[in-house]
Scaffold this active site. Sequence first.
Site, mmCIF file in Angstrom:
data_model
loop_
_atom_site.group_PDB
_atom_site.id
_atom_site.type_symbol
_atom_site.label_atom_id
_atom_site.label_comp_id
_atom_site.label_asym_id
_atom_site.label_seq_id
_atom_site.Cartn_x
_atom_site.Cartn_y
_atom_site.Cartn_z
ATOM 1 N N LYS A 1 0.818 -1.240 0.149
ATOM 2 C CA LYS A 1 -0.223 -0.034 -0.007
ATOM 3 C C LYS A 1 0.874 1.375 -0.119
ATOM 4 O O LYS A 1 2.082 1.269 0.433
ATOM 5 C CB LYS A 1 -0.785 -0.001 1.391
ATOM 6 C CG LYS A 1 -2.113 -0.932 0.925
ATOM 7 C CD LYS A 1 -3.077 -0.927 2.145
ATOM 8 C CE LYS A 1 -4.484 -1.924 1.815
ATOM 9 N NZ LYS A 1 -5.402 -2.016 2.834
ATOM 10 N N ARG B 1 -3.308 -9.888 5.703
ATOM 11 C CA ARG B 1 -3.654 -10.015 4.101
ATOM 12 C C ARG B 1 -2.574 -9.524 3.148
ATOM 13 O O ARG B 1 -2.176 -8.257 3.206
ATOM 14 C CB ARG B 1 -5.095 -9.212 3.832
ATOM 15 C CG ARG B 1 -5.613 -9.168 2.533
ATOM 16 C CD ARG B 1 -6.989 -8.220 2.533
ATOM 17 N NE ARG B 1 -7.440 -8.293 1.172
ATOM 18 C CZ ARG B 1 -7.106 -7.793 0.349
ATOM 19 N NH1 ARG B 1 -6.268 -6.853 -0.031
ATOM 20 N NH2 ARG B 1 -7.950 -7.695 -1.009
#
Length: 264
Positions: free
Chosen positions: A208, A242
């Site tokens: 991210k 995740r």
Amino acid sequence: MSILNITPDSFSDGGTFYTDELQLDRVLRYAEGSISAGSSILDVGGESSRPGASAISVTEELDRVIPVIEALRARFDTLISVDSSTPEVIRESAAAGVRLINDIRSLQRRGAMEAALETGLPVCLVHMQGTPKTMQKRPTYANVVRDVHTWLMRRVDACLVAGFSANQLVLDPGFGFGKTLEHNIALFRDLARLVQTGYPVLVGVSRKTMIGEITGRPIEQRITGSAMAAAIAASYGAAILRVHDVAETRDALIVMQALTQGMQ
Ligand code: PT1
């Protein structure tokens, strides 16, 4: 938890298997690789939720996700989750054998709460400020740690009132979902307190923007930073990580476990 993005517009290079049409053979090969690398959940998503992403139609989402779930179920014993906010997708995924609903909108879409409840499955509730399209415009909080915690507990209450039992709920502070780097860092450093609620905590930071901002690296060079962040999240007690890069994350975790005291 390994990420299987069945979207043509995923933010990340890895884990996406949809260009003009679904590439089922590639999905299965990727899933096989991530299972042998140590993944115990396959997270199948048909709608991108990266910053700036637009919503898609129900039919489109069903067409992307259901064939993949069916193919994975036929081939592997590994638990499958569906990354979806759509009642029809939640229902059909459950019928196709999914064992966890991962909803970045925390069952706030019309009909989603009822659909999820009917399946009897556990649900991951994720904090998001705004929508994927606009969430990074101007995220603001009075106190991000307190605000996110309070918001998640309100969603927990709404689920309990609707008829879920506490042991069906997983919490996720939603890294990158309407948060500046400072917000993400404050939330991350406070993870242990979210773990203290007793609900299992899911953390998704893989590749991210926050990892890019910390390291100064483009998306394809965020694997080490992401694995490090995952290991730190685990040390704070996160139950589910995740990730895109299962093998690298596994190495970070087992080395940490081997070399750290008091981690069981
Ligand atoms: C997540 C998550 C998710 N993230 C759960 N599900 C995405 N439970 C999809 C960026 O800042 O963290 N938890 N499903 C992907 N969404 C994003 C958000 C991708 C932000 C990238 C960014 O780059």
